[in-house]
Design an enzyme around this catalytic site. Structure first.
Site, mmCIF file in Angstrom:
data_model
loop_
_atom_site.group_PDB
_atom_site.id
_atom_site.type_symbol
_atom_site.label_atom_id
_atom_site.label_comp_id
_atom_site.label_asym_id
_atom_site.label_seq_id
_atom_site.Cartn_x
_atom_site.Cartn_y
_atom_site.Cartn_z
ATOM 1 N N PHE A 1 67.832 37.676 43.772
ATOM 2 C CA PHE A 1 68.470 36.134 43.832
ATOM 3 C C PHE A 1 67.125 35.500 43.149
ATOM 4 O O PHE A 1 66.140 35.517 43.453
ATOM 5 C CB PHE A 1 68.416 36.009 45.466
ATOM 6 C CG PHE A 1 68.954 34.531 45.722
ATOM 7 C CD1 PHE A 1 69.928 34.014 45.907
ATOM 8 C CD2 PHE A 1 67.690 33.490 46.041
ATOM 9 C CE1 PHE A 1 70.378 32.923 46.253
ATOM 10 C CE2 PHE A 1 68.202 32.052 46.241
ATOM 11 C CZ PHE A 1 69.451 31.956 46.381
ATOM 12 N N GLU B 1 60.552 29.369 40.764
ATOM 13 C CA GLU B 1 60.182 29.314 39.401
ATOM 14 C C GLU B 1 58.642 29.275 39.272
ATOM 15 O O GLU B 1 58.169 29.033 40.336
ATOM 16 C CB GLU B 1 60.681 28.230 38.417
ATOM 17 C CG GLU B 1 62.342 28.219 38.328
ATOM 18 C CD GLU B 1 62.756 27.550 37.127
ATOM 19 O OE1 GLU B 1 63.901 27.773 36.955
ATOM 20 O OE2 GLU B 1 62.096 26.560 36.713
ATOM 21 N N PRO B 2 58.122 29.837 38.199
ATOM 22 C CA PRO B 2 56.580 29.894 38.178
ATOM 23 C C PRO B 2 55.896 28.540 38.418
ATOM 24 O O PRO B 2 54.823 28.389 39.080
ATOM 25 C CB PRO B 2 56.140 30.164 36.871
ATOM 26 C CG PRO B 2 57.307 31.067 36.494
ATOM 27 C CD PRO B 2 58.454 30.604 37.043
ATOM 28 N N LEU C 1 69.997 30.442 51.315
ATOM 29 C CA LEU C 1 68.350 30.629 51.991
ATOM 30 C C LEU C 1 68.530 30.575 53.568
ATOM 31 O O LEU C 1 67.863 31.227 54.430
ATOM 32 C CB LEU C 1 67.512 29.635 51.371
ATOM 33 C CG LEU C 1 67.115 29.983 50.106
ATOM 34 C CD1 LEU C 1 66.471 28.713 49.537
ATOM 35 C CD2 LEU C 1 66.287 31.016 49.939
ATOM 36 N N ARG D 1 66.940 32.940 56.191
ATOM 37 C CA ARG D 1 66.178 32.634 57.073
ATOM 38 C C ARG D 1 66.289 32.781 58.412
ATOM 39 O O ARG D 1 65.626 33.129 59.375
ATOM 40 C CB ARG D 1 65.970 30.990 56.877
ATOM 41 C CG ARG D 1 65.228 30.542 55.835
ATOM 42 C CD ARG D 1 65.466 28.975 55.357
ATOM 43 N NE ARG D 1 64.943 28.605 54.240
ATOM 44 C CZ ARG D 1 64.987 27.419 53.441
ATOM 45 N NH1 ARG D 1 65.988 26.648 54.067
ATOM 46 N NH2 ARG D 1 64.395 26.996 52.588
ATOM 47 N N ARG E 1 42.279 53.636 74.591
ATOM 48 C CA ARG E 1 41.115 53.679 73.887
ATOM 49 C C ARG E 1 40.000 53.435 75.339
ATOM 50 O O ARG E 1 40.297 52.411 75.817
ATOM 51 C CB ARG E 1 41.073 52.478 73.056
ATOM 52 C CG ARG E 1 39.520 52.205 72.652
ATOM 53 C CD ARG E 1 39.028 53.177 71.626
ATOM 54 N NE ARG E 1 38.023 52.770 70.904
ATOM 55 C CZ ARG E 1 37.111 53.591 70.052
ATOM 56 N NH1 ARG E 1 37.602 54.721 69.896
ATOM 57 N NH2 ARG E 1 36.127 53.039 69.477
ATOM 58 N N GLY F 1 39.566 46.510 67.058
ATOM 59 C CA GLY F 1 38.136 46.654 66.790
ATOM 60 C C GLY F 1 38.279 47.019 65.237
ATOM 61 O O GLY F 1 39.057 46.698 64.288
ATOM 62 N N GLU G 1 60.810 31.673 51.333
ATOM 63 C CA GLU G 1 62.042 31.101 51.771
ATOM 64 C C GLU G 1 61.714 29.906 52.748
ATOM 65 O O GLU G 1 62.357 29.680 53.791
ATOM 66 C CB GLU G 1 63.008 32.114 52.542
ATOM 67 C CG GLU G 1 63.305 33.075 51.521
ATOM 68 C CD GLU G 1 64.490 33.846 52.233
ATOM 69 O OE1 GLU G 1 65.348 33.637 53.116
ATOM 70 O OE2 GLU G 1 64.438 35.093 51.539
ATOM 71 N N ASP H 1 54.958 24.686 56.465
ATOM 72 C CA ASP H 1 54.867 23.200 56.338
ATOM 73 C C ASP H 1 55.967 22.417 55.897
ATOM 74 O O ASP H 1 56.489 21.322 55.940
ATOM 75 C CB ASP H 1 53.729 22.808 55.368
ATOM 76 C CG ASP H 1 52.375 23.219 55.993
ATOM 77 O OD1 ASP H 1 52.103 23.489 57.196
ATOM 78 O OD2 ASP H 1 51.018 23.500 55.219
#
Length: 429
Positions: free
Chosen positions: A165, A169-170, A283, A287, A312, A384, A408, A412
């Site tokens: 898909f 773009e850059p 999308l 999503r 542990r 740890g 996707e 924010d």
């Protein structure tokens, strides 16, 4: 190999799986207190139909038996085996919520349970499946012509034809409306468009047979969807180099799409959809799968941290699980996973009824990804120094969660989508 397949379940219950009558808790008459199940704290299984439970079992068994044993080496080597999609296709896991065309036609919740099972193993495996199922197959099913559906969907459902898909773009990650990829009438081939431009961070692109690429028509400036078939692209017109040395999603394959006067027949353009509504609709389907999927990976983190804390021994031979700070970490993570799962089931039901607003999907995608990342980082502290070792898997999930929170729609961006819906004021300026 597996007791159920999605198509077998579909055949046993009619053309489309029923999901209108959730299973009811066993009995309210029992005087004894019901036990608490830490693996399903709020009994979300009671909201699922028998068919959905069978589908979840099929997906979980496949993922635990076939994917889990190979994920560590795949992550180390940054290697993705395309046969995984064939295996998923044999079980009917690809495009599962699509009706017809060799797909199972299950509920959105059932589709989400599949992504949860896959992501419990690794987010990269879920990403490869989601691109195939939700973004490419879902886009063709929703916006393609009948000829396009017949041509591509059956082979994609079997994993015989792999998809990618191409939207990001850059220079325009969160701002696809500013894309530079362009489609113009081909100068020499009548009935063809010529596509030029570049897409980046594209899951499956190096192995894809068909690439759903979004580009602007030169004559109108409108964004349209094109199905680019690799086999029909002359040398030098289409390149899909892999992007290596990733910190996360190393078990998936990621690359670019580079087009230089790539010829695409007009018959391979989506016939009607224009603008960003097309890619955004695709999308939203993906999503939703992410929102449910990351809960599977968080549940794996909880199970691994719980086991480690019980085994542990530290400070006079006491298990780490005895200490209050450790218990709080587990309680917080289990609560967020339970709430996130319930929210995803609710939105899935509304989605199938046609009553899910896009902002609902933004909310659960944002919230579940944020909570998965935050809780996995905290659970990592239980291990740890051992958390540094990839043998314990927790660090792999943490690295993957950063990507799921980012792609996707970064969290924010989804905050601004929700803020716009709440206030009526557009903040994208």
């Amino acid at each position: 190999m597996f007791r159920h397949s999605l198509r077998a379940v579909a055949r046993s219950s009619g053309a489309r799986l029923s999901y209108s009558r959730p299973m009811i808790a066993r009995s309210f008459a029992s005087a004894s207190q019901p036990p608490f199940n830490w693996e399903d704290p709020l009994a979300s299984r009671n909201l699922l139909t028998e068919d959905e439970l069978a589908i979840a079992e099929t997906a979980e068994r496949y993922c635990q038996e076939r994917l889990l044993p190979r994920v560590l080496q795949a992550y180390r080597d940054e290697h993705y085996d395309p046969k995984i999609l064939e295996e998923m296709g044999e079980l009917g896991l690809l495009g599962a919520s699509i009706d017809g065309y060799g797909c199972a036609g299950v509920s959105s919740v059932a589709g989400g349970l599949i992504t949860r099972a896959v992501e419990r193993v690794d987010s990269g495996y879920r990403s490869g499946m989601s691109v195939q199922s939700s973004l490419v197959m879902g886009g063709i099913y929703e916006f393609g012509s009948e000829e396009q559906k017949q041509k591509f969907l059956p082979d994609m459902a079997r994993g015989k034809l792999l998809g990618a898909f191409g939207l990001t773009e850059p220079n325009h990650g969160s701002d696809p409306g500013s894309m530079e990829s362009v489609a113009r009438p081909h100068p020499t081939k009548k009935g063809y468009y010529s596509l030029s431009g570049a897409k980046t961070w594209i899951t499956n692109s190096p192995i894809a047979d068909v690439l759903l690429v979004w580009a602007k028509l030169q004559e109108t400036g409108k964004i349209r969807g094109f199905l680019v078939e690799r086999k029909d692209c002359p040398p030098g017109t289409l390149e899909t180099p892999a992007l290596k040395d990733k910190n996360g999603l190393r078990a998936s394959i990621t690359g670019m799409i580079q087009m230089d006067d790539c010829p695409v027949p007009e018959a391979n353009m989506f016939p009607e959809i224009e603008g960003l509504r097309g890619p955004f609709s695709c999308l939203n389907n993906a999503r939703y799968g992410i929102a449910m999927g990351v809960m599977g990976a968080l549940e794996d983190c909880i199970a691994r941290a719980r086991t480690y804390a019980l085994e542990r021994k530290q400070f006079k031979g006491n298990p780490l699980a005895r200490y209050q700070l450790v218990q709080k970490k587990l309680a917080d993570a289990a609560s967020d996973a339970a709430y996130g799962t319930l929210a995803a089931i609710q939105v899935g039901r509304l989605k199938d009824e046609g009553r899910a607003a896009p902002e609902m999907i933004s909310m659960i995608k944002r919230q579940n990804c944020d909570m998965a990342l935050r809780n996995s980082r905290v659970l990592q502290e239980i291990f740890g120094g051992n958390a540094v070792s990839d043998e314990y898997a927790i660090g792999r999930h943490v690295a993957n969660f950063f990507v799921t929170q980012t792609y996707e729609g970064q969290s924010d961006i989804h905050s601004l989508i929700l803020g716009r819906a709440i206030t009526g004021i557009q903040a994208f300026v």
